[in-house]
Motif scaffolding. Structure first.
Motif, short mmCIF file in Angstrom:
data_model
loop_
_atom_site.label_atom_id
_atom_site.label_comp_id
_atom_site.label_asym_id
_atom_site.label_seq_id
_atom_site.Cartn_x
_atom_site.Cartn_y
_atom_site.Cartn_z
N MET A 121 -86.14 -37.12 18.57
CA MET A 121 -85.43 -35.99 18.16
C MET A 121 -84.63 -36.86 18.34
O MET A 121 -83.65 -37.34 19.12
N ALA A 122 -83.63 -36.14 16.86
CA ALA A 122 -82.38 -37.34 16.96
C ALA A 122 -80.89 -36.54 17.76
O ALA A 122 -81.16 -35.57 17.82
N GLN A 123 -80.38 -37.34 18.05
CA GLN A 123 -79.20 -37.09 18.48
C GLN A 123 -78.41 -36.05 17.98
O GLN A 123 -77.15 -36.76 16.89
N THR A 124 -77.50 -35.26 18.66
CA THR A 124 -76.39 -33.74 17.91
C THR A 124 -75.26 -34.00 18.30
O THR A 124 -75.48 -33.80 19.86
N THR A 125 -74.73 -33.28 17.75
CA THR A 125 -73.35 -33.39 18.59
C THR A 125 -72.84 -32.10 18.10
O THR A 125 -73.36 -31.44 16.74
N LYS A 126 -71.83 -31.40 18.43
CA LYS A 126 -71.49 -30.38 18.19
C LYS A 126 -69.40 -30.53 17.18
O LYS A 126 -69.58 -31.18 17.58
N TYR A 127 -70.21 -29.78 16.24
CA TYR A 127 -68.93 -29.86 15.02
C TYR A 127 -68.55 -28.85 14.92
O TYR A 127 -69.41 -27.42 14.91
#
Length: 55
Positions: free
Chosen positions: A1-7
């Motif tokens: 699973m890819a690393q995501t960041t809240k934008y």
């Protein structure tokens, strides 16, 4: 699973200023546009997209 960041995505929807929060991998305008397209209908006009990290 890819690393995501809240934008936060600031944009205009049919000429009205709006914003949404989204989990994105890179925070690019293209990625944000794809997320907004998934939220809004095909007839909506999305413009002036700006993306920044949520605090």
């Amino acid at each position: 699973m890819a690393q995501t960041t809240k934008y936060v995505i600031k944009y205009k929807l049919n000429g009205e200023r709006r914003f949404e929060f989204a989990q994105l991998e890179n925070g690019t305008a293209e990625e944000a546009k794809a997320a907004l397209d998934a939220i809004h209908g095909q007839d909506d006009v999305i413009s002036e997209i700006s993306v920044s990290k949520a605090l």
